[in-house]
Design an enzyme around this catalytic site. Structure first.
Site, PDB file in Angstrom:
ATOM      1  N   LYS A   1      63.094  26.801  -1.006  1.00  0.00           N
ATOM      2  CA  LYS A   1      61.985  27.688  -0.635  1.00  0.00           C
ATOM      3  C   LYS A   1      61.217  28.165  -1.862  1.00  0.00           C
ATOM      4  O   LYS A   1      60.857  29.323  -1.991  1.00  0.00           O
ATOM      5  CB  LYS A   1      62.515  28.877   0.162  1.00  0.00           C
ATOM      6  CG  LYS A   1      63.287  28.433   1.401  1.00  0.00           C
ATOM      7  CD  LYS A   1      63.366  29.503   2.436  1.00  0.00           C
ATOM      8  CE  LYS A   1      64.123  29.068   3.659  1.00  0.00           C
ATOM      9  NZ  LYS A   1      63.677  27.854   4.287  1.00  0.00           N
ATOM     10  N   CYS A   2      60.943  27.236  -2.763  1.00  0.00           N
ATOM     11  CA  CYS A   2      60.309  27.537  -4.050  1.00  0.00           C
ATOM     12  C   CYS A   2      58.958  26.825  -4.110  1.00  0.00           C
ATOM     13  O   CYS A   2      58.775  25.786  -3.481  1.00  0.00           O
ATOM     14  CB  CYS A   2      61.240  27.035  -5.168  1.00  0.00           C
ATOM     15  SG  CYS A   2      60.599  27.229  -6.837  1.00  0.00           S
ATOM     16  N   GLY A   3      58.042  27.357  -4.872  1.00  0.00           N
ATOM     17  CA  GLY A   3      56.765  26.680  -5.078  1.00  0.00           C
ATOM     18  C   GLY A   3      56.923  25.322  -5.736  1.00  0.00           C
ATOM     19  O   GLY A   3      56.054  24.458  -5.615  1.00  0.00           O
TER      20      GLY A   3
END
Length: 160
Positions: free
Chosen positions: A35-37
């Site tokens: 759930k990271c850029g």
């Protein structure tokens, strides 16, 4: 003096990922999060794994240490990586890559690379040469399909 091949990590699907199984082959070790850029970098990691015919051992190490961006359990992580990015390279169970509970491999990587090599976010990349030594590392900002990473990978594959 220890080398990367001296470490093992728990596997995402159970069992153990023994880095010694890659002895004599270069590796790319990356701390990951779903759930990271930077999560789309999974695509570039998978491409390196596939394009090098697994001559480069790509190993994903999920971690919830930065921004709580890997909250899922092993099954959720495996499903996410497979469904969204077709990940087929080895993935470890969730590990700590910073702080008091840092897994020994990441403690070793940080020691080998110096102060700035400590992962400061998800998707730090560590390239290991055929002798099991840290060749170089890249921060999250450098994507796996960048010329810098690809050149470094080519160097460790060719220097064998």
């Amino acid at each position: 003096m220890p080398c990367a091949y001296d470490f093992s990590l728990p596997g995402l699907a159970g069992g153990t990922i023994d880095l010694g199984a890659w002895r004599g082959k270069p590796m790319l070790i990356v701390n990951t999060a779903s759930k990271c850029g930077f999560t789309p970098q999974y695509e570039g990691l998978q491409a390196l794994w596939s394009e090098t015919d697994h001559e480069l051992g790509v190993i994903g190490v999920p971690s919830n240490d930065f921004g709580k961006q890997e909250p899922g359990d092993a099954s959720e992580i495996a499903t996410f990586c497979s469904r969204n990015y077709g990940v087929s390279f080895p993935m470890t169970a969730k590990c700590h890559v910073k702080g008091a509970e840092t897994t020994p491999l990441f403690r070793w990587l940080a020691t080998q690379g110096g102060l700035l090599a400590h992962p400061r976010w998800n998707f730090f990349k560590y390239i290991i040469d055929r002798e099991g030594r840290l060749s170089t590392w890249f921060s999250s900002l450098t994507s796996p399909d960048s010329r810098r990473v690809r050149d470094a990978v080519s160097r460790v594959i060719l220097n064998g």
